[in-house]
Design a protein around this motif. Structure first.
Motif, PDB file in Angstrom:
ATOM      1  N   LEU A  97       0.828  -1.199   0.000  1.00  0.00           N
ATOM      2  CA  LEU A  97       0.000   0.000   0.000  1.00  0.00           C
ATOM      3  C   LEU A  97       0.864   1.252   0.000  1.00  0.00           C
ATOM      4  O   LEU A  97       0.575   2.228  -0.717  1.00  0.00           O
ATOM      5  CB  LEU A  97      -0.940  -0.004   1.203  1.00  0.00           C
ATOM      6  CG  LEU A  97      -1.838   1.225   1.372  1.00  0.00           C
ATOM      7  CD1 LEU A  97      -2.709   1.458   0.145  1.00  0.00           C
ATOM      8  CD2 LEU A  97      -2.701   1.093   2.631  1.00  0.00           C
ATOM      9  N   ALA A  98       1.941   1.244   0.786  1.00  0.00           N
ATOM     10  CA  ALA A  98       2.838   2.399   0.821  1.00  0.00           C
ATOM     11  C   ALA A  98       3.451   2.648  -0.552  1.00  0.00           C
ATOM     12  O   ALA A  98       3.555   3.802  -1.015  1.00  0.00           O
ATOM     13  CB  ALA A  98       3.934   2.178   1.862  1.00  0.00           C
ATOM     14  N   ALA A  99       3.852   1.586  -1.239  1.00  0.00           N
ATOM     15  CA  ALA A  99       4.422   1.738  -2.582  1.00  0.00           C
ATOM     16  C   ALA A  99       3.392   2.315  -3.539  1.00  0.00           C
ATOM     17  O   ALA A  99       3.706   3.165  -4.389  1.00  0.00           O
ATOM     18  CB  ALA A  99       4.913   0.380  -3.075  1.00  0.00           C
ATOM     19  N   GLN A 100       2.139   1.863  -3.413  1.00  0.00           N
ATOM     20  CA  GLN A 100       1.071   2.391  -4.267  1.00  0.00           C
ATOM     21  C   GLN A 100       0.868   3.884  -4.049  1.00  0.00           C
ATOM     22  O   GLN A 100       0.737   4.654  -5.005  1.00  0.00           O
ATOM     23  CB  GLN A 100      -0.238   1.642  -3.979  1.00  0.00           C
ATOM     24  CG  GLN A 100      -1.441   2.145  -4.771  1.00  0.00           C
ATOM     25  CD  GLN A 100      -2.738   1.482  -4.338  1.00  0.00           C
ATOM     26  OE1 GLN A 100      -2.737   0.420  -3.715  1.00  0.00           O
ATOM     27  NE2 GLN A 100      -3.848   2.109  -4.672  1.00  0.00           N
ATOM     28  N   LEU A 101       0.863   4.296  -2.775  1.00  0.00           N
ATOM     29  CA  LEU A 101       0.678   5.720  -2.476  1.00  0.00           C
ATOM     30  C   LEU A 101       1.833   6.555  -3.021  1.00  0.00           C
ATOM     31  O   LEU A 101       1.629   7.660  -3.533  1.00  0.00           O
ATOM     32  CB  LEU A 101       0.544   5.918  -0.963  1.00  0.00           C
ATOM     33  CG  LEU A 101      -0.740   5.364  -0.319  1.00  0.00           C
ATOM     34  CD1 LEU A 101      -0.695   5.541   1.195  1.00  0.00           C
ATOM     35  CD2 LEU A 101      -1.974   6.060  -0.879  1.00  0.00           C
ATOM     36  N   ARG A 102       3.041   6.030  -2.935  1.00  0.00           N
ATOM     37  CA  ARG A 102       4.197   6.773  -3.460  1.00  0.00           C
ATOM     38  C   ARG A 102       4.130   6.879  -4.981  1.00  0.00           C
ATOM     39  O   ARG A 102       4.438   7.923  -5.560  1.00  0.00           O
ATOM     40  CB  ARG A 102       5.491   6.088  -3.015  1.00  0.00           C
ATOM     41  CG  ARG A 102       5.809   6.288  -1.533  1.00  0.00           C
ATOM     42  CD  ARG A 102       7.204   5.801  -1.166  1.00  0.00           C
ATOM     43  NE  ARG A 102       7.541   6.209   0.184  1.00  0.00           N
ATOM     44  CZ  ARG A 102       7.315   5.485   1.274  1.00  0.00           C
ATOM     45  NH1 ARG A 102       6.761   4.279   1.153  1.00  0.00           N
ATOM     46  NH2 ARG A 102       7.625   5.950   2.465  1.00  0.00           N
ATOM     47  N   ASP A 103       3.714   5.775  -5.633  1.00  0.00           N
ATOM     48  CA  ASP A 103       3.615   5.799  -7.097  1.00  0.00           C
ATOM     49  C   ASP A 103       2.571   6.798  -7.560  1.00  0.00           C
ATOM     50  O   ASP A 103       2.772   7.525  -8.552  1.00  0.00           O
ATOM     51  CB  ASP A 103       3.264   4.407  -7.626  1.00  0.00           C
ATOM     52  CG  ASP A 103       4.409   3.418  -7.448  1.00  0.00           C
ATOM     53  OD1 ASP A 103       5.545   3.889  -7.238  1.00  0.00           O
ATOM     54  OD2 ASP A 103       4.160   2.197  -7.504  1.00  0.00           O
ATOM     55  N   GLU A 104       1.449   6.843  -6.835  1.00  0.00           N
ATOM     56  CA  GLU A 104       0.369   7.743  -7.236  1.00  0.00           C
ATOM     57  C   GLU A 104       0.670   9.190  -6.879  1.00  0.00           C
ATOM     58  O   GLU A 104       0.088  10.117  -7.439  1.00  0.00           O
ATOM     59  CB  GLU A 104      -0.936   7.310  -6.570  1.00  0.00           C
ATOM     60  CG  GLU A 104      -1.448   5.967  -7.081  1.00  0.00           C
ATOM     61  CD  GLU A 104      -2.677   5.490  -6.331  1.00  0.00           C
ATOM     62  OE1 GLU A 104      -3.060   6.168  -5.360  1.00  0.00           O
ATOM     63  OE2 GLU A 104      -3.233   4.449  -6.719  1.00  0.00           O
ATOM     64  N   GLY A 105       1.587   9.366  -5.875  1.00  0.00           N
ATOM     65  CA  GLY A 105       1.929  10.740  -5.476  1.00  0.00           C
ATOM     66  C   GLY A 105       2.838  11.410  -6.474  1.00  0.00           C
ATOM     67  O   GLY A 105       2.932  12.623  -6.534  1.00  0.00           O
TER      68      GLY A 105
END
Length: 994
Positions: A986-994
């Motif tokens: 989930l953290a990786a997803q948030l960073r990618d979308e940020g």
């Protein structure tokens, strides 16, 4: 007779049609549909009548009544021709779809001329062309007619399969089945299975599929070496078509599969389950397919020498395998001949002959956990199997039985004094001889009078009754034997019989106390007191008797020690152990002095068991090891399996599963050398199953559980057997073998004493509850819901067990909610709460209320929020009551679970700030995770959901990442690496979308 009130308006009519559409296909649905057509005609409006006729045609089509389907369709077609505007796009689509239904129905009726079949296809083609519809469905029907007649299908197949599908084509699953069958007919099983793959995997389905494809694919799977897959599909496919008249052909193919895989007894069991199909299938083509499968099975059974076995068949008379086979052969040949006459070919007779002439494909294939033999299907069922087992068990000894009657009587008594298991074979032989009309008792002083022999036989029968737990009968038999012994002048035997009666009476009184005890009366205390009194009475008997033979003295001492041993086991009071040791020592000393090896062994077994009951397992092992050494050197050898069984249980208690497995397996190996009733092999199998589970070998455990149950069934211990089978079914569920579980439970619930209401109703309810859970696990929500609802209604009357009703009602409410029936779910949940008030089930009720809230929010969104919160409020009151009562749940607290559910509910309805606040409250209640297993997973999931709500839905990725990164760091430091993965993702997803 009307099945429902006549609708008074079109709204009521449409409501009735919708309700009828939910019913399973069968007579009730068909009759109601006929009545609704009559009601629709009264309104003189075309649209209600069209809907009613469509419902009626569907009921006829899937209720296996092909003769009436075309008649109804003719009315629909007339309405369409006269009032086409009454058919909207959806109704028009249904009308043209059902041209295929009529083609199928006409093909299934041999009285319909071939010219009429072709004329109908021409009508279909003309109508489709006039409407501008694609002709692929027409060519599909033309191909199926060619197959049915036995024409060369190459061109017909290409004309159909080479065309693009249309909205009126058969569903993808049905067309896949036809394409696969084309390959099977060409002899290409491998290619057929490749074509079938999407349907067999459940990716394509319809009303008839995958059940139809499964039934056809079974033999190709066997021929290509995929026996395990065939077994798996047989279980799931049979359940989908059993007892269904519209799928009689599929049932016939499953019966054929059983016959060709060495499962003839299971085939007869399935035939009995589908006996309704003999009378309820109106489609001649389906009858032909069904009867051919039945004949394959019956011919195989008759060929194995079981032609006189009773079998389920046509109503109105009793059938044997041979008799029904002849009847079915005549009917099947007649039907095939009628079709061939109509078609002008021999195709149907040829296909039937090919099926009947097919050789078995496998000698054996275990299809079900519960293996059945022909002896269990004979009159008497399990009792017959028990008789067969006893016959086998005594055969070894019977071959060595004395032929002369006096010698046989003397031999029986000698073996009985020794406690030798072969005595049973002698008594069994004598019982048969004495029962014969021409029996003459020998005039031999060494044998004694006829009355003494009768007393011997009664004593043997009494011991058997006690072994199966029928202590009341044992008391009566022992007392009767004592009277006969007294008349025969055998004082030693009188004393022994009366002592046995005293101990059996104490056991019987203990059971009666358990059934009829008054409030506040402890069953264990009553039974323990009775055993103490029985011990004292046996002591008095022994003291008052004089000149007793040593073997009688030894048995009396054994009875005294056993009475106190059972008292210790019943009471669990360590203070009772000392007197057991004293009696065992007295027995061992006496037996050693008089060379009574059987009683020496009994004393040592009793000492080992007493150590175990006192909690001193190492001392128990030491004692049993000494006994094992003695048994190996001095005997009696038949005690070795029992000693090894006890040693295995002790090793389980010491958590040495490998040693336990070795002892129990060796015990079973040695037990095979002795008569079936000489060793408690059921217990050995059950204990070995536990050892296998501890060793991580669940499949082996499952085998041992079923063997344990089979032994109990043969011994007439049906309650014990059904409980063990229930454990096996639960283990199947735990292993993900859902269809095995359902098949086992279906077999048990079909037993005559279950269907006849003879078995304990609570045990039957437990089996049904387990089946409902298995159906739910197998994604058969409709069947699971029906079973849960029925159980909830029945258990509502269990005034003596409101806790069980609370459990069943709570599970039922959750299932109803999952199906979207929230009003009914709420009503059942209220009943669960009422039962909970009488017998609290805090955690269960809390789980139910939280699940109702979650499903409301998930399925209804904001519209369901108020009701969801009401459920959670009720859950809060349950949590408060649990806390006040001092209840400690397993795992997280009820308050924590409620806070988490508040978070999920608000997230489902889009109230993300409220969701985040609730989740943070749950995290606070959970506390930081530790290094121990258990709580880390719940904590991580709560962090993950909080991070998703904050970072994705509230669009605040920065604080969400801080939360997630901190959690990952903490879990990593504690070694909970698996729990870190979803957080890191989930953290990786948030960073990618940020």
């Amino acid at each position: 007779m009307a099945t429902a009130p006549h609708p008074r308006s079109t709204d009521e009519l449409f409501h009735a049609l919708r309700e009828n559409h939910q019913l399973p296909y069968g007579r009730t649905r068909t009759v109601t549909a006929e009545e609704l057509v009559d009601a629709a005609e009264r309104f003189a409006e075309p649209v209600p009548l069209i809907h009613a006729l469509l419902e009626l045609q569907e009921a006829y089509t899937y209720g296996s009544d092909p003769r009436k389907s075309p008649v109804v369709f003719a009315r629909l077609l007339t309405l369409f021709d006269e009032q086409p505007d009454a058919f909207d796009e959806r109704l028009r689509g249904q009308l043209f779809w059902r041209f295929k239904w009529v083609a199928n129905a006409l093909r299934a009726l041999p009285e319909i001329p071939l010219a009429s079949l072709r004329q109908w296809l021409t009508e279909m083609r003309d109508r489709y062309e006039k409407e501008g519809l694609g002709l692929q469905p027409y060519y599909g029907q033309a191909y199926q007619l060619a197959v049915h007649i036995g024409e060369d299908t190459t061109l017909a197949y290409e004309l159909w399969a080479g065309r693009r599908r249309t909205p009126h084509s058969d569903c993808e699953a049905c067309e896949i089945c036809e394409r696969a069958l084309y390959r099977v007919a060409a002899g290409d099983d491998e290619r057929a299975l490749e074509v079938w793959a999407p349907v067999l995997a459940g990716k394509e389905s319809c009303q008839e599929e995958p059940a139809r494809s499964v039934s056809h694919a079974l033999l190709p799977l066997l021929r290509t070496g995929h026996a395990d897959r065939a077994r798996e599909l047989h279980l799931v496919g049979y359940r989908a078509c059993r007892r269904n008249p519209s799928m009689a052909a599929e049932v016939g193919r499953h019966l054929e599969f059983c016959a060709l895989t060495g499962n003839e007894a299971r085939g007869l069991e399935l035939l009995a389950e589908n006996r309704n199909l003999f009378d309820e299938v109106d489609s001649p083509l389906d009858q032909l397919d069904f009867l051919t499968g039945v004949e394959v099975l019956l011919r195989r059974v008759e060929g194995l020498g079981h032609g006189e076995l009773p079998v389920a068949g046509y109503a109105g008379r009793a059938w044997t395998v041979a008799g029904l086979c002849a009847e079915v052969r005549g009917r099947g040949d007649g039907l095939a001949a009628r079709f061939d006459t109509r078609n002008g070919t021999s195709a149907q007779s040829g296909r039937r002959k090919a099926r009947l002439d097919r050789d078995p494909l496998l000698d054996t294939l275990e299809l079900a956990l519960r293996t059945r033999g022909f002896d269990e299907l004979a009159p008497g069922g399990a009792a017959g199997a028990r008789g067969a087992a006893v016959a086998v068990s005594v055969s070894r000894a019977a071959s060595a039985l004395p032929e002369e009657l006096p010698e046989l009587i003397r031999r029986a008594r000698e073996l009985d004094e020794e406690g030798h298991p072969d005595a049973r074979a002698c008594w069994a032989r004598l019982r048969d001889l004495v029962a014969a009309r021409d029996y003459t008792h020998p005039e031999d002083p060494a044998v004694g009078p006829y009355g003494r022999l009768c007393a011997d036989l009664l004593s043997d029968e009494a011991y058997r009754a006690a072994e199966r737990g029928d202590y009341a009968s044992a008391v009566d038999l022992h007392e009767e034997a004592a009277g006969l012994y007294e008349d025969a002048g055998a004082p030693d035997d009188v004393v022994l019989a009366r002592a046995c009666a005293l101990l059996a009476a104490a056991e019987a009184a203990g059971e009666a106390a358990g059934e009829d005890r008054e409030d506040g009366e402890d069953e264990a205390e009553v039974k323990a007191a009775g055993l103490a009194e029985a011990h004292a009475a046996v002591v008095r008997l022994q003291e008052e008797a004089t000149g007793l033979a040593p073997y009688v003295e030894g048995r009396l001492l054994r009875l005294r020690a056993s009475a106190l041993g059972v008292r210790l086991q019943t009471s669990g009071d360590p203070a009772h152990a000392a007197v057991v040791f004293a009696e065992a020592d007295l027995l061992q000393e006496f037996a050693t002095r008089h060379g009574l090896t059987t009683q020496v062994s009994g004393a040592m077994l009793l000492r080992a068991g007493t150590y175990a009951l006192s909690g001193d397992l190492p001392a128990a092992v030491t004692e049993i090891d000494a006994l094992r050494d003695r048994l190996e050197s001095d005997g009696p050898a038949w005690h070795l399996p029992r000693a090894l069984g006890l040693r295995g249980r002790l090793q389980l208690g010491l958590r040495d599963a490998a040693a336990a497995h070795a002892d129990l397996a060796e015990g079973l190996r040695l037990a095979a050398a002795w008569p079936a009733d000489a060793v408690d092999t059921s217990r050995l199998h059950a204990d070995l199953a536990q050892a296998c589970l501890h060793l991580g070998r669940p499949d082996e455990a499952l085998t041992q559980l079923t063997r344990s149950a089979e032994v109990d069934l043969r011994d007439g211990k049906r309650v014990d057997a059904f409980c063990t089978y229930s454990n096996a079914a639960q283990l199947c569920l735990d292993l993900g073998r859902i269809e095995d579980s359902i098949a086992l439970l279906d077999s048990l619930l079909g037993e005559p004493d279950v269907t006849g209401g003879e078995l304990d109703d609570r045990l039957v309810a437990q089996l049904r509850l387990l089946r409902a859970r298995a159906l739910h696990a197998g994604d058969d929500l409709k069947a699971a819901t029906a079973e849960f609802v029925a159980l909830a209604a029945e258990s509502a009357g269990w005034d003596d067990d409101p806790g069980s009703h609370a459990m069943i009602a709570a599970e039922t409410a959750m299932i109803l909610a999952e199906a979207g029936e929230f009003d009914r779910a709420g009503e059942v949940a209220d009943r669960a709460l009422a039962a909970h008030a009488l017998s609290p089930r805090y955690e269960l009720i809390s789980n139910c209320l939280r699940e109702l809230a979650r499903l409301r929010a998930q399925q209804q969104g904001p519209d369901g929020l108020a009701a969801a919160l009401a459920h959670l409020d009720e859950g809060g009151r349950v949590a408060e009551a649990a806390r006040a009562a001092g209840f400690q749940p397993v795992g997280r607290s009820l308050e924590t679970a409620l806070a988490y559910e508040h978070g999920r509910v608000h997230a489902y309805v889009g109230a993300y700030e409220d969701a985040l606040a609730a989740l943070e409250k749950a995290l606070g209640l959970l506390g930081e995770p530790g290094a121990e297993e258990g709580g880390a997973g719940e904590w991580a999931e709560c962090v993950r959901l909080s991070g998703a709500v904050e970072g994705i839905y509230l669009e605040r990725p920065a604080p969400a990442l801080v939360r997630l990164d901190a959690a990952v760091a903490r879990l990593t430091a504690l070694g909970h690496l698996e729990e870190c993965e979803p957080l890191a993702s989930l953290a990786a997803q948030l960073r990618d979308e940020g």
